[in-house]
Design an enzyme around this catalytic site. Structure first.
Site, PDB file in Angstrom:
ATOM      1  N   GLU A 181      41.501  59.267  46.895  1.00  0.00           N
ATOM      2  CA  GLU A 181      40.770  58.449  47.666  1.00  0.00           C
ATOM      3  C   GLU A 181      40.581  58.367  49.055  1.00  0.00           C
ATOM      4  OE1 GLU A 181      41.081  54.758  46.055  1.00  0.00           O
ATOM      5  OE2 GLU A 181      41.005  55.164  44.322  1.00  0.00           O
ATOM      6  N   ARG A 185      54.449  51.970  26.892  1.00  0.00           N
ATOM      7  CA  ARG A 185      56.121  53.024  26.353  1.00  0.00           C
ATOM      8  C   ARG A 185      56.292  51.873  25.489  1.00  0.00           C
ATOM      9  NH1 ARG A 185      57.802  53.679  32.527  1.00  0.00           N
ATOM     10  NH2 ARG A 185      56.623  51.625  31.974  1.00  0.00           N
ATOM     11  N   ARG A 242      44.312  54.544  37.895  1.00  0.00           N
ATOM     12  CA  ARG A 242      44.281  54.733  39.286  1.00  0.00           C
ATOM     13  C   ARG A 242      44.199  56.740  39.011  1.00  0.00           C
ATOM     14  NH1 ARG A 242      45.024  51.306  41.943  1.00  0.00           N
ATOM     15  NH2 ARG A 242      46.603  49.836  43.379  1.00  0.00           N
ATOM     16  N   HIS A 269      36.678  52.970  43.679  1.00  0.00           N
ATOM     17  CA  HIS A 269      37.168  51.962  44.236  1.00  0.00           C
ATOM     18  C   HIS A 269      37.153  50.208  44.266  1.00  0.00           C
ATOM     19  CE1 HIS A 269      41.765  51.881  43.981  1.00  0.00           C
ATOM     20  NE2 HIS A 269      41.333  50.309  43.722  1.00  0.00           N
ATOM     21  N   GLY A 291      48.308  46.197  29.776  1.00  0.00           N
ATOM     22  CA  GLY A 291      49.133  44.413  30.120  1.00  0.00           C
ATOM     23  C   GLY A 291      48.341  43.517  30.571  1.00  0.00           C
ATOM     24  N   ARG A 292      48.399  43.392  31.588  1.00  0.00           N
ATOM     25  CA  ARG A 292      47.167  42.061  32.263  1.00  0.00           C
ATOM     26  C   ARG A 292      46.823  42.595  32.356  1.00  0.00           C
ATOM     27  NH1 ARG A 292      52.478  41.267  36.184  1.00  0.00           N
ATOM     28  NH2 ARG A 292      51.272  43.782  36.922  1.00  0.00           N
ATOM     29  N   ILE A 293      46.070  43.898  33.107  1.00  0.00           N
ATOM     30  CA  ILE A 293      43.763  43.958  33.135  1.00  0.00           C
ATOM     31  C   ILE A 293      43.872  44.369  31.676  1.00  0.00           C
ATOM     32  CG2 ILE A 293      42.266  44.994  34.266  1.00  0.00           C
ATOM     33  CD1 ILE A 293      44.518  45.191  36.937  1.00  0.00           C
TER      34      ILE A 293
HETATM   35  P1  NAP Z   1      50.911  45.293  34.557  1.00  0.00           P
HETATM   36  O1  NAP Z   1      50.884  44.019  33.655  1.00  0.00           O
HETATM   37  O2  NAP Z   1      52.042  45.918  34.907  1.00  0.00           O
HETATM   38  O3  NAP Z   1      50.106  46.389  33.315  1.00  0.00           O
HETATM   39  C1  NAP Z   1      50.354  48.205  33.089  1.00  0.00           C
HETATM   40  C2  NAP Z   1      50.852  48.661  31.754  1.00  0.00           C
HETATM   41  O4  NAP Z   1      50.549  49.677  31.626  1.00  0.00           O
HETATM   42  C3  NAP Z   1      51.271  47.753  30.321  1.00  0.00           C
HETATM   43  O5  NAP Z   1      51.553  47.297  29.773  1.00  0.00           O
HETATM   44  C4  NAP Z   1      52.988  49.102  30.737  1.00  0.00           C
HETATM   45  O6  NAP Z   1      53.314  48.799  29.667  1.00  0.00           O
HETATM   46  C5  NAP Z   1      51.947  49.926  31.018  1.00  0.00           C
HETATM   47  N1  NAP Z   1      52.336  51.374  31.558  1.00  0.00           N
HETATM   48  C6  NAP Z   1      52.908  51.847  32.507  1.00  0.00           C
HETATM   49  N2  NAP Z   1      53.346  52.635  32.432  1.00  0.00           N
HETATM   50  C7  NAP Z   1      53.096  53.141  31.475  1.00  0.00           C
HETATM   51  C8  NAP Z   1      53.566  54.724  30.868  1.00  0.00           C
HETATM   52  N3  NAP Z   1      54.011  55.909  32.099  1.00  0.00           N
HETATM   53  N4  NAP Z   1      52.909  54.720  30.089  1.00  0.00           N
HETATM   54  C9  NAP Z   1      52.754  54.038  28.893  1.00  0.00           C
HETATM   55  N5  NAP Z   1      52.040  52.756  29.514  1.00  0.00           N
HETATM   56  C10 NAP Z   1      52.530  52.371  31.311  1.00  0.00           C
HETATM   57  O7  NAP Z   1      50.170  46.278  35.476  1.00  0.00           O
HETATM   58  P2  NAP Z   1      48.086  45.077  35.481  1.00  0.00           P
HETATM   59  O8  NAP Z   1      48.167  44.096  36.406  1.00  0.00           O
HETATM   60  O9  NAP Z   1      47.299  45.465  34.473  1.00  0.00           O
HETATM   61  O10 NAP Z   1      47.414  46.413  36.734  1.00  0.00           O
HETATM   62  C11 NAP Z   1      47.347  47.579  35.939  1.00  0.00           C
HETATM   63  C12 NAP Z   1      46.911  48.979  37.045  1.00  0.00           C
HETATM   64  O11 NAP Z   1      45.378  48.525  37.125  1.00  0.00           O
HETATM   65  C13 NAP Z   1      47.631  48.768  38.612  1.00  0.00           C
HETATM   66  O12 NAP Z   1      48.606  49.057  38.363  1.00  0.00           O
HETATM   67  C14 NAP Z   1      46.671  49.041  39.128  1.00  0.00           C
HETATM   68  O13 NAP Z   1      47.155  50.684  39.018  1.00  0.00           O
HETATM   69  C15 NAP Z   1      45.010  49.366  38.361  1.00  0.00           C
HETATM   70  N6  NAP Z   1      44.745  48.870  38.715  1.00  0.00           N
HETATM   71  C16 NAP Z   1      43.060  48.814  39.893  1.00  0.00           C
HETATM   72  C17 NAP Z   1      42.139  48.518  40.146  1.00  0.00           C
HETATM   73  C18 NAP Z   1      40.724  48.745  41.205  1.00  0.00           C
HETATM   74  O14 NAP Z   1      40.105  47.854  41.335  1.00  0.00           O
HETATM   75  N7  NAP Z   1      40.452  49.783  40.150  1.00  0.00           N
HETATM   76  C19 NAP Z   1      42.515  46.886  40.674  1.00  0.00           C
HETATM   77  C20 NAP Z   1      43.527  46.116  39.947  1.00  0.00           C
HETATM   78  C21 NAP Z   1      44.532  46.976  38.722  1.00  0.00           C
HETATM   79  P3  NAP Z   1      55.337  49.723  29.874  1.00  0.00           P
HETATM   80  O15 NAP Z   1      55.876  49.595  30.205  1.00  0.00           O
HETATM   81  O16 NAP Z   1      55.056  49.227  28.192  1.00  0.00           O
HETATM   82  O17 NAP Z   1      54.607  50.959  29.342  1.00  0.00           O
HETATM   83  C1  8YV Z   2      42.840  47.416  45.387  1.00  0.00           C
HETATM   84  C2  8YV Z   2      43.887  47.614  43.798  1.00  0.00           C
HETATM   85  O1  8YV Z   2      41.240  47.958  45.770  1.00  0.00           O
HETATM   86  O2  8YV Z   2      45.366  45.625  43.001  1.00  0.00           O
HETATM   87  C3  8YV Z   2      45.430  47.428  42.982  1.00  0.00           C
HETATM   88  O3  8YV Z   2      45.641  47.863  42.544  1.00  0.00           O
HETATM   89  O4  8YV Z   2      44.516  49.002  43.314  1.00  0.00           O
HETATM   90  C4  8YV Z   2      42.670  47.316  43.596  1.00  0.00           C
HETATM   91  O5  8YV Z   2      42.888  45.799  43.399  1.00  0.00           O
HETATM   92  C5  8YV Z   2      43.554  47.488  46.130  1.00  0.00           C
HETATM   93  O6  8YV Z   2      44.969  47.101  45.683  1.00  0.00           O
HETATM   94  C6  8YV Z   2      43.059  46.896  47.774  1.00  0.00           C
HETATM   95  O7  8YV Z   2      43.590  48.117  49.021  1.00  0.00           O
END
Ligand code: NAP
Ligand code: 8YV
Length: 327
Positions: A266, A180, A237, A284, A158-160
């Site tokens: 967490e 998917r 996650r 995190h 996705g975006r990230i």
């Molecule tokens: P996004 O643009 O919505 O991208 C998510 C991607 O995952 C999409 O390409 C989606 O494609 C795919 N996906 C969703 N469900 C799926 C499944 N069941 N099987 C296979 N692929 C699947 O979201 P994003 O902005 O990139 O963020 C992604 C995630 O990063 C967030 O939801 C969050 O949990 C995590 N995150 C973590 C941190 C951190 O601090 N560690 C910070 C920010 C975000 P399809 O719909 O085609 O499957």
């Molecule tokens: C943050 C994240 O740590 O954006 C998310 O999905 O996991 C992180 O950017 C969290 O949302 C702040 O609680």
């Protein structure tokens, strides 16, 4: 702060600890109501009567939503919103917003840092310098692993995921992905199954959202498919990983190393993960710079201000895109 923002006498419930900048803006532009945690038993009659919005790090379930009959919007601080019951919110006609895009580059930077830390053991090498081992024992041992010659798989393009892939292109590494659905116009190899992706690469980076569809998707079978040179990185996650299976695969060298920024419960990190060899761990911190958290805070509050002043959300989650303002 604009004049419009100053004139919104709307009660916004803020459970538990919250971001200081977001809380300050809510205080100045709306009316902040604090509650110790998102627990329906703590909701007072006054909250039931007046609260129209929630601003939160997450953890909003159906019972809490139902305890607030005048609730119109939940502004989630973070792009991941798996801990908000969006299906229930949508059924009740309640808008849910998140904070996409403003954190994408920061999280991608962190993912690359975690990947290199894991493979080249940089945190351990620094400890070697600081604890005097360099003076006493000589050079830090050569890292067994290298990025050179690796094939990268991204679970969640996705975006990230895309921002991580763009960075890794500069490292001259081949990239493949699993979602998917195939992303139109993207030239990286697409795998319709996670198993297919894991079998084709040796380095799997998970940046998929949490929730039922990804729960423990990275299990023993997927890790085994990466092979003995395998590296697993999770910046998405913790719930997407079978943590017990991961600890076991590291202990018995089914894969070579792992790096985690996120965990299922967490801030509690299971002891087997702490004890696992060849593990790099972060608390995190994917988006955790002052710059990016401020941008997330602004978007979280801008959603509330826009909803109550103009009747539209700036970044609604797909599940509540069609929810309309009540006026
Ligand atoms: P996004 O643009 O919505 O991208 C998510 C991607 O995952 C999409 O390409 C989606 O494609 C795919 N996906 C969703 N469900 C799926 C499944 N069941 N099987 C296979 N692929 C699947 O979201 P994003 O902005 O990139 O963020 C992604 C995630 O990063 C967030 O939801 C969050 O949990 C995590 N995150 C973590 C941190 C951190 O601090 N560690 C910070 C920010 C975000 P399809 O719909 O085609 O499957
Ligand atoms: C943050 C994240 O740590 O954006 C998310 O999905 O996991 C992180 O950017 C969290 O949302 C702040 O609680």
């Amino acid at each position: 702060m604009t004049k419009t923002e100053q004139s919104l006498p709307v009660a916004i419930l803020v459970p538990g600890q919250f971001n200081d900048h977001a809380a300050g803006r809510i205080d100045r532009t709306l009316r902040q109501v604090k509650i110790e945690r998102a627990d329906p038993s703590l909701v007072t009659d006054d909250m039931r009567r007046t609260v129209r919005g929630i601003a939160s790090f997450g953890g909003i379930n159906a019972a809490f939503i139902d305890a607030l009959p005048n609730l119109e919007i939940i502004a989630n601080f973070g792009v991941g919103y798996d801990s908000v019951d969006t299906r229930h919110a949508a059924q009740r006609g309640i808008m849910v917003t998140n904070t996409p895009d403003v954190l994408t580059e920061e999280v991608a930077d962190t993912a690359i840092g975690l990947l290199i830390n894991t493979i080249r053991e940089l945190p351990r090498a620094e400890t070697w310098l600081r604890d005097g081992s360099w003076v006493r024992e000589g050079n830090y041992p050569l890292s067994r692993l290298t990025l050179r010659g690796r094939a990268i798989g991204i679970f969640g393009m996705g975006r990230i995921g895309l921002a991580i892939a763009r960075r890794l292109e500069a490292f001259a590494l081949p990239i493949a992905y699993h979602n998917r659905r195939r992303v139109e116009g993207l030239s990286y190899d697409y795998h319709p199954t996670l198993k297919g992706l894991a079998s084709a690469v040796d380095t799997l980076i998970s940046v998929a959202p949490g929730g039922a569809s990804t729960e423990k998707a990275v299990n023993a079978e997927i890790l085994q498919a990466l092979g003995p040179n395998g590296v697993f990185i999770n910046i998405g996650r913790g719930s997407t990983v079978d943590e017990a299976a991961l600890a076991a695969t590291l202990a018995n060298k089914t894969i070579a190393a792992a790096g985690l920024d996120v965990f299922a419960d967490e801030p509690n990190v299971p002891q087997p993960l702490l004890d696992a060899p060849n593990m790099s761990l972060l608390p995190h911190v994917g988006s955790a710079s002052e710059h990016t958290r401020r941008a997330m805070a602004d978007l979280c509050v801008d959603n509330l201000v826009s909803w109550f002043s103009q009747g539209r959300a700036l970044t609604p989650v797909p599940e509540t895109e069609k929810v309309k303002a009540r006026r």
